[in-house]
Design a protein around this motif. Structure first.
Motif, mmCIF file in Angstrom:
data_model
loop_
_atom_site.group_PDB
_atom_site.id
_atom_site.type_symbol
_atom_site.label_atom_id
_atom_site.label_comp_id
_atom_site.label_asym_id
_atom_site.label_seq_id
_atom_site.Cartn_x
_atom_site.Cartn_y
_atom_site.Cartn_z
ATOM 1 N N ILE A 18 36.701 47.944 78.862
ATOM 2 C CA ILE A 18 37.905 47.070 80.153
ATOM 3 C C ILE A 18 38.554 48.741 79.858
ATOM 4 O O ILE A 18 39.771 48.426 78.659
ATOM 5 N N PRO A 19 39.284 49.320 81.020
ATOM 6 C CA PRO A 19 40.564 50.395 81.077
ATOM 7 C C PRO A 19 41.081 49.918 80.679
ATOM 8 O O PRO A 19 42.414 51.102 80.103
ATOM 9 N N ASP A 20 42.089 48.686 80.370
ATOM 10 C CA ASP A 20 43.174 48.824 80.509
ATOM 11 C C ASP A 20 43.657 48.288 78.990
ATOM 12 O O ASP A 20 44.610 47.661 78.215
ATOM 13 N N PHE A 21 42.269 47.967 77.975
ATOM 14 C CA PHE A 21 42.596 47.381 76.990
ATOM 15 C C PHE A 21 42.594 47.782 75.865
ATOM 16 O O PHE A 21 42.357 49.579 75.951
ATOM 17 N N ARG A 22 43.511 48.102 74.543
ATOM 18 C CA ARG A 22 43.727 48.436 73.906
ATOM 19 C C ARG A 22 43.874 48.281 72.233
ATOM 20 O O ARG A 22 44.355 46.882 72.345
ATOM 21 N N TRP A 23 43.096 48.387 71.378
ATOM 22 C CA TRP A 23 43.406 48.068 69.320
ATOM 23 C C TRP A 23 44.566 48.197 69.496
ATOM 24 O O TRP A 23 45.413 49.209 69.367
ATOM 25 N N CYS A 24 45.052 47.203 68.422
ATOM 26 C CA CYS A 24 47.046 47.573 67.943
ATOM 27 C C CYS A 24 46.589 48.655 67.058
ATOM 28 O O CYS A 24 45.682 48.822 66.474
ATOM 29 N N LYS A 25 47.313 49.715 66.776
ATOM 30 C CA LYS A 25 47.313 50.323 65.785
ATOM 31 C C LYS A 25 47.607 50.090 64.209
ATOM 32 O O LYS A 25 48.326 50.921 63.337
ATOM 33 N N ASN A 26 48.162 49.112 64.040
ATOM 34 C CA ASN A 26 48.503 48.919 62.813
ATOM 35 C C ASN A 26 47.083 48.081 61.930
ATOM 36 O O ASN A 26 46.176 47.872 62.495
ATOM 37 N N PRO A 27 47.438 49.549 61.190
ATOM 38 C CA PRO A 27 45.703 49.004 60.466
ATOM 39 C C PRO A 27 45.465 48.120 59.797
ATOM 40 O O PRO A 27 44.158 47.746 59.442
ATOM 41 N N ARG A 28 46.200 47.233 59.839
ATOM 42 C CA ARG A 28 46.079 46.038 59.116
ATOM 43 C C ARG A 28 45.299 44.264 60.311
ATOM 44 O O ARG A 28 45.422 43.200 59.763
ATOM 45 N N CYS A 29 45.838 45.128 61.259
ATOM 46 C CA CYS A 29 45.720 43.876 62.554
ATOM 47 C C CYS A 29 45.048 44.287 63.330
ATOM 48 O O CYS A 29 44.224 45.520 63.621
ATOM 49 N N LYS A 30 43.664 43.541 62.892
ATOM 50 C CA LYS A 30 42.540 43.854 63.659
ATOM 51 C C LYS A 30 42.920 42.704 65.413
ATOM 52 O O LYS A 30 41.311 42.801 65.810
ATOM 53 N N CYS A 49 50.693 40.980 65.657
ATOM 54 C CA CYS A 49 51.960 41.707 64.133
ATOM 55 C C CYS A 49 52.813 42.121 65.010
ATOM 56 O O CYS A 49 53.453 42.360 64.645
ATOM 57 N N GLY A 50 52.840 42.309 66.703
ATOM 58 C CA GLY A 50 54.231 43.172 66.422
ATOM 59 C C GLY A 50 54.350 44.589 66.433
ATOM 60 O O GLY A 50 55.938 45.291 66.994
ATOM 61 N N GLN A 51 53.245 45.952 65.934
ATOM 62 C CA GLN A 51 53.173 46.762 65.934
ATOM 63 C C GLN A 51 53.604 47.443 67.320
ATOM 64 O O GLN A 51 53.226 47.263 68.465
ATOM 65 N N TYR A 52 54.505 48.597 67.887
ATOM 66 C CA TYR A 52 54.745 48.516 69.299
ATOM 67 C C TYR A 52 53.209 49.702 68.933
ATOM 68 O O TYR A 52 53.411 50.496 67.894
ATOM 69 N N SER A 53 53.461 50.431 69.985
ATOM 70 C CA SER A 53 52.036 51.534 70.462
ATOM 71 C C SER A 53 52.460 51.918 72.272
ATOM 72 O O SER A 53 53.556 51.522 72.407
ATOM 73 N N CYS A 54 52.353 53.744 71.983
ATOM 74 C CA CYS A 54 51.998 53.878 73.088
ATOM 75 C C CYS A 54 50.408 53.729 74.070
ATOM 76 O O CYS A 54 49.460 54.062 74.318
ATOM 77 N N TYR A 55 50.785 52.981 75.223
ATOM 78 C CA TYR A 55 49.308 52.823 75.940
ATOM 79 C C TYR A 55 48.986 54.289 76.792
ATOM 80 O O TYR A 55 48.153 54.563 76.313
ATOM 81 N N ILE A 56 50.023 55.328 77.170
ATOM 82 C CA ILE A 56 49.525 56.311 78.024
ATOM 83 C C ILE A 56 48.770 56.959 76.274
ATOM 84 O O ILE A 56 47.834 57.372 76.775
ATOM 85 N N HIS A 57 48.787 57.479 75.408
ATOM 86 C CA HIS A 57 48.318 57.916 74.390
ATOM 87 C C HIS A 57 46.963 57.097 72.755
ATOM 88 O O HIS A 57 46.851 57.894 72.475
ATOM 89 N N ASP A 58 47.725 55.780 73.445
ATOM 90 C CA ASP A 58 46.820 55.647 72.258
ATOM 91 C C ASP A 58 47.417 55.476 71.197
ATOM 92 O O ASP A 58 46.446 55.913 70.496
ATOM 93 N N ILE A 59 48.592 55.663 70.911
ATOM 94 C CA ILE A 59 48.638 55.771 69.353
ATOM 95 C C ILE A 59 50.118 54.606 68.679
ATOM 96 O O ILE A 59 50.583 54.559 69.641
ATOM 97 N N ALA A 60 50.402 55.565 67.447
ATOM 98 C CA ALA A 60 51.491 54.338 67.345
ATOM 99 C C ALA A 60 52.901 54.960 68.000
ATOM 100 O O ALA A 60 52.443 56.155 68.681
ATOM 101 N N TRP A 61 53.799 53.901 68.375
ATOM 102 C CA TRP A 61 54.890 54.677 69.342
ATOM 103 C C TRP A 61 55.504 55.572 68.418
ATOM 104 O O TRP A 61 55.587 55.409 67.543
ATOM 105 N N HIS A 62 56.642 56.827 69.432
ATOM 106 C CA HIS A 62 56.648 57.301 68.981
ATOM 107 C C HIS A 62 57.768 57.399 69.398
ATOM 108 O O HIS A 62 58.526 57.876 70.662
ATOM 109 N N LYS A 63 58.479 57.382 68.320
ATOM 110 C CA LYS A 63 59.946 57.305 68.751
ATOM 111 C C LYS A 63 60.784 58.363 69.078
ATOM 112 O O LYS A 63 60.360 59.398 68.179
ATOM 113 N N ASN A 64 61.647 58.383 70.062
ATOM 114 C CA ASN A 64 63.178 59.627 69.932
ATOM 115 C C ASN A 64 61.999 60.261 70.446
ATOM 116 O O ASN A 64 62.050 61.453 70.667
#
Length: 189
Positions: free
Chosen positions: A89-101, A120-135
């Motif tokens: 599914i193109p719009d599907f992303r896994w949570c970037k929190n290693p403890r969250c499945k 779990c409330g973890q923020y992530s970047c849809y575009i880069h598929d990584i944890a949210w990059h603050k600042n």
């Protein structure tokens, strides 16, 4: 009859059609088909299992797998099908929190690339598929961040999520369930 895999003489009742699509004679015993499927499921995270007969290229179908393996092994097969379907599914992303499945579809990606995991409330970047990059602006991860990601992380062979190794052995398990050897994966996506 003699099985063409193990070369053991077996009762005729142990020879059944492997897949609904196979056209070859019944010459492989249930035990060898079962072992073929189990070996495939234990060594790979790919759900495409081909008939073990030498000249047959038919895929062993869902219901065919079910008739050969135990309930627990079939549950693993069923889970692999489910995970593969999610990853397609193109719009599907896994949570970037290693403890969250958990994973989810992010339909608002055009206006807001910042995803919030519903579990779990973890923020992530849809575009880069990584944890949210603050600042940092999403469109322009700075060069040092890109270099760090490319140098310190490797992509999962199944879903492409970037993974960082923080010690321990080379056996890795991605949030999508794929297991792989860290030393056999290139840093490049």
């Amino acid at each position: 009859m003699e099985c063409q895999i193990c070369f053991e003489l077996r009762s005729v009742s142990l020879f059944i059609k492997i897949t609904t699509n196979c056209n070859h004679e019944l010459n492989i015993c249930k035990l060898c088909v079962n072992n073929h499927i189990l070996t495939h499921l234990d060594s790979k995270d790919d759900i495409e299992i081909i008939c073990p007969f030498d000249k047959c290229d038919q895929k062993i179908q869902y219901n065919d797998v079910k008739k050969f393996v135990s309930k627990s092994k079939f549950k693993r097969f069923d889970t692999l099908i489910f995970l593969q379907t999610l990853n397609e599914i193109p719009d599907f992303r896994w949570c970037k929190n290693p403890r969250c499945k958990f994973g989810q579809i992010h339909a608002d990606r055009e206006r807001n690339p910042k995803m919030t995991c519903d579990a779990c409330g973890q923020y992530s970047c849809y575009i880069h598929d990584i944890a949210w990059h603050k600042n940092s602006v999403c469109d322009g991860l700075d060069i040092s961040t890109k270099n760090y990601i490319n140098k310190k992380t490797k992509p999962c062979p199944r879903c492409g999520v970037r993974i960082i190794k923080n010690g321990g052995c080379n056996h890795m398990i991605c949030t999508c369930g794929r297991q792989f050897d860290w030393s056999h994966i290139s840093h490049k996506p």
